[in-house]
Design an enzyme around this catalytic site. Structure first.
Site, PDB file in Angstrom:
ATOM      1  N   CYS A 109     -19.303   1.615 -18.002  1.00  0.00           N
ATOM      2  CA  CYS A 109     -20.527   1.277 -17.264  1.00  0.00           C
ATOM      3  C   CYS A 109     -21.158  -0.023 -17.751  1.00  0.00           C
ATOM      4  O   CYS A 109     -21.797  -0.733 -16.978  1.00  0.00           O
ATOM      5  CB  CYS A 109     -21.523   2.430 -17.361  1.00  0.00           C
ATOM      6  SG  CYS A 109     -20.844   3.974 -16.739  1.00  0.00           S
ATOM      7  N   GLU A 156       0.828  -1.212   0.000  1.00  0.00           N
ATOM      8  CA  GLU A 156       0.000   0.000   0.000  1.00  0.00           C
ATOM      9  C   GLU A 156       0.862   1.262   0.000  1.00  0.00           C
ATOM     10  O   GLU A 156       0.524   2.250  -0.647  1.00  0.00           O
ATOM     11  CB  GLU A 156      -0.959   0.006   1.197  1.00  0.00           C
ATOM     12  CG  GLU A 156      -2.079  -1.013   1.093  1.00  0.00           C
ATOM     13  CD  GLU A 156      -2.977  -0.793  -0.132  1.00  0.00           C
ATOM     14  OE1 GLU A 156      -3.013   0.322  -0.677  1.00  0.00           O
ATOM     15  OE2 GLU A 156      -3.628  -1.771  -0.560  1.00  0.00           O
ATOM     16  N   ASP A 216      -9.461   6.051  -1.078  1.00  0.00           N
ATOM     17  CA  ASP A 216      -8.496   6.794  -1.898  1.00  0.00           C
ATOM     18  C   ASP A 216      -9.257   7.468  -3.045  1.00  0.00           C
ATOM     19  O   ASP A 216     -10.494   7.504  -3.054  1.00  0.00           O
ATOM     20  CB  ASP A 216      -7.399   5.853  -2.422  1.00  0.00           C
ATOM     21  CG  ASP A 216      -7.946   4.825  -3.404  1.00  0.00           C
ATOM     22  OD1 ASP A 216      -9.180   4.752  -3.576  1.00  0.00           O
ATOM     23  OD2 ASP A 216      -7.134   4.112  -4.016  1.00  0.00           O
ATOM     24  N   CYS A 240     -19.968  -2.780 -15.639  1.00  0.00           N
ATOM     25  CA  CYS A 240     -19.942  -2.508 -14.194  1.00  0.00           C
ATOM     26  C   CYS A 240     -20.971  -3.354 -13.430  1.00  0.00           C
ATOM     27  O   CYS A 240     -22.159  -3.349 -13.765  1.00  0.00           O
ATOM     28  CB  CYS A 240     -20.209  -1.030 -13.951  1.00  0.00           C
ATOM     29  SG  CYS A 240     -20.151  -0.602 -12.205  1.00  0.00           S
ATOM     30  N   CYS A 285     -26.350   2.609  -9.879  1.00  0.00           N
ATOM     31  CA  CYS A 285     -25.578   3.847 -10.020  1.00  0.00           C
ATOM     32  C   CYS A 285     -26.460   5.021 -10.478  1.00  0.00           C
ATOM     33  O   CYS A 285     -26.991   5.021 -11.590  1.00  0.00           O
ATOM     34  CB  CYS A 285     -24.442   3.617 -11.018  1.00  0.00           C
ATOM     35  SG  CYS A 285     -23.427   5.068 -11.266  1.00  0.00           S
ATOM     36  N   TYR A 325      -6.216   5.965   4.839  1.00  0.00           N
ATOM     37  CA  TYR A 325      -6.440   4.976   3.780  1.00  0.00           C
ATOM     38  C   TYR A 325      -5.630   3.700   4.042  1.00  0.00           C
ATOM     39  O   TYR A 325      -6.161   2.589   4.027  1.00  0.00           O
ATOM     40  CB  TYR A 325      -6.050   5.568   2.403  1.00  0.00           C
ATOM     41  CG  TYR A 325      -5.929   4.496   1.363  1.00  0.00           C
ATOM     42  CD1 TYR A 325      -7.070   3.983   0.748  1.00  0.00           C
ATOM     43  CD2 TYR A 325      -4.696   3.938   1.039  1.00  0.00           C
ATOM     44  CE1 TYR A 325      -6.977   2.953  -0.169  1.00  0.00           C
ATOM     45  CE2 TYR A 325      -4.592   2.905   0.127  1.00  0.00           C
ATOM     46  CZ  TYR A 325      -5.735   2.425  -0.477  1.00  0.00           C
ATOM     47  OH  TYR A 325      -5.643   1.394  -1.362  1.00  0.00           O
TER      48      TYR A 325
HETATM   49  S1  SF4 Z   1     -20.089   3.007 -10.722  1.00  0.00           S
HETATM   50 FE1  SF4 Z   1     -21.506   4.010 -12.096  1.00  0.00          FE
HETATM   51  S2  SF4 Z   1     -20.250   5.401 -13.297  1.00  0.00           S
HETATM   52 FE2  SF4 Z   1     -18.875   3.921 -12.351  1.00  0.00          FE
HETATM   53  S3  SF4 Z   1     -18.646   2.354 -13.923  1.00  0.00           S
HETATM   54 FE3  SF4 Z   1     -20.285   1.709 -12.526  1.00  0.00          FE
HETATM   55  S4  SF4 Z   1     -22.113   2.416 -13.533  1.00  0.00           S
HETATM   56 FE4  SF4 Z   1     -20.468   3.526 -14.454  1.00  0.00          FE
END
Ligand code: SF4
Length: 353
Positions: A195, A33, A134, A198, A204, A116
């Site tokens: 996204c 780290e 972080d 993700c 989100c 952190y």
């Molecule tokens: S957290 Fe939100 S902005 Fe970030 S990659 Fe996932 S969907 Fe996209």
């Protein structure tokens, strides 16, 4: 806990294979780290492996001289990280019987350990539910919850800290933190977040409102201070004249070629000659420029030129200056761009043998 479940499912399939993840030993997490602060993962991998070969345990590191530790850190920059790590492991040996404390508040009292790093060690090594916040995590959470506050402000960080604690996995806090690290480096990246890949996309808010590209909000950093420097390469009898920087301050205790800071209207050769004469009692004739580097630190930018200097005469020099043999250039920790010059000179010397 939907967020934690989706994140950990993704992490179990996509986590990065990193050398410091082979086990969750607190000393190893600590070293990795600290190295990862300000330095990219790909660069740290080799340094970490070399470090663990030489200092496999906290005790091995604690017994090593600062100069040797700095030599192993050479090239990673921000050398106070290495000094603090050394002081920290010595403190752990002296105060805690060689075992890193098992909770974030106690870990954070060690030299050079911030919130952190303390959170990362406590969660990964000891399974404590401590956030490790972080820039990656600030970015992810400001997008997930569509926060329009400046993430450099303490109030925003506190808000994100509360959000993380609300959503953190109690069973796997270390993996939760590491999953966020991986998500921030592979998916929720600073520009054009991915996204579509993700695991948190359905949760989100930024993505739902299509504002992920403008978050997080951050005050721009000040431009680093531009400093013009000249350094002299003085060689005599296969040795180089070097000086050690002061024990405190920037690049403390590291070695460099004799260097002067230049004002706008300074004559480079006069300033360099005078510095070497007055501080080191050596007469030189300043010749042509051999190297030029722009080296950016967090708050400063060195614009440094290295000049060949012919040695004419001089008295015996004493610490903190030194004549260093051209075959020994890798035995001292070099300050910033001075290392690049030392490397080139060392290679030239080896080829001429
Ligand atoms: S957290 Fe939100 S902005 Fe970030 S990659 Fe996932 S969907 Fe996209």
């Amino acid at each position: 806990m939907v967020l934690a479940t989706q994140l950990l499912d993704w992490y179990d399939k996509n986590s990065r294979d990193l050398p410091w993840r082979k086990d969750n030993d607190a000393y190893k997490v600590w070293v990795s780290e600290i190295m990862l602060q300000q330095t990219r993962v790909e660069v740290v991998k080799d340094y970490y492996t070399r470090w663990m070969e030489r200092f496999p345990t906290l005790e091995a590191l604690a017994q090593t001289s600062e100069q040797e530790v700095l030599t192993y850190w050479q090239g990673l920059g921000y050398y106070n990280r290495a000094r603090n790590l050394l002081s920290g492991v010595r403190e752990v040996c002296a105060e805690y019987g060689g075992k890193v404390p098992d909770n974030a508040p106690a870990i954070q009292k060690l030299p050079g350990v911030g919130e952190y790093t303390a959170g990362a060690i406590a969660s990964i090594a000891y399974n404590r539910p401590s956030p490790a916040i972080d820039g990656n995590v600030l970015r992810i959470f400001s997008r997930l919850f569509c926060l329009e506050e400046d993430i450099t402000k303490q109030a925003t960080k506190r808000k994100i800290d509360r959000l993380i604690r609300d959503h953190m996995s109690v069973e796997r806090p270390g993996d939760f933190n590491q999953a966020l690290m991986d998500l921030g480096s592979m998916v929720c990246i600073p520009q054009r977040p991915r996204c579509q890949l993700c695991p948190l996309a359905t949760l989100c808010e930024a993505q739902a409102r299509d504002v992920q590209d403008v978050l997080p909000v951050r005050t721009p950093k000040k431009a680093p201070l531009h400093i013009k420097l000249a350094a002299g390469i003085v060689i005599q009898s296969s040795s180089l004249l070097i000086t050690q920087r002061p024990a405190t301050g920037m690049l403390a205790g590291m070695w460099e070629f004799p260097t002067v800071e230049l004002a706008e209207d300074d004559s480079t050769s006069e300033r360099l000659k005078t510095r070497i004469k007055s501080d080191l009692q050596q007469e030189v004739c300043v010749g042509k420029r051999l190297f030029h580097y722009i080296h950016t630190f967090s708050h400063r930018k060195w614009d440094i030129s290295f000049y060949q200097c012919q040695w004419l005469a001089g008295n015996t020099i004493s610490f903190p200056a030194h004549w260093l043999g051209l075959s020994e250039l890798d035995t001292v920790p070099w300050a910033g761009p001075h290392r690049k010059v030392a490397t080139v000179l060392g290679e030239q010397f080896t080829q001429e043998l």
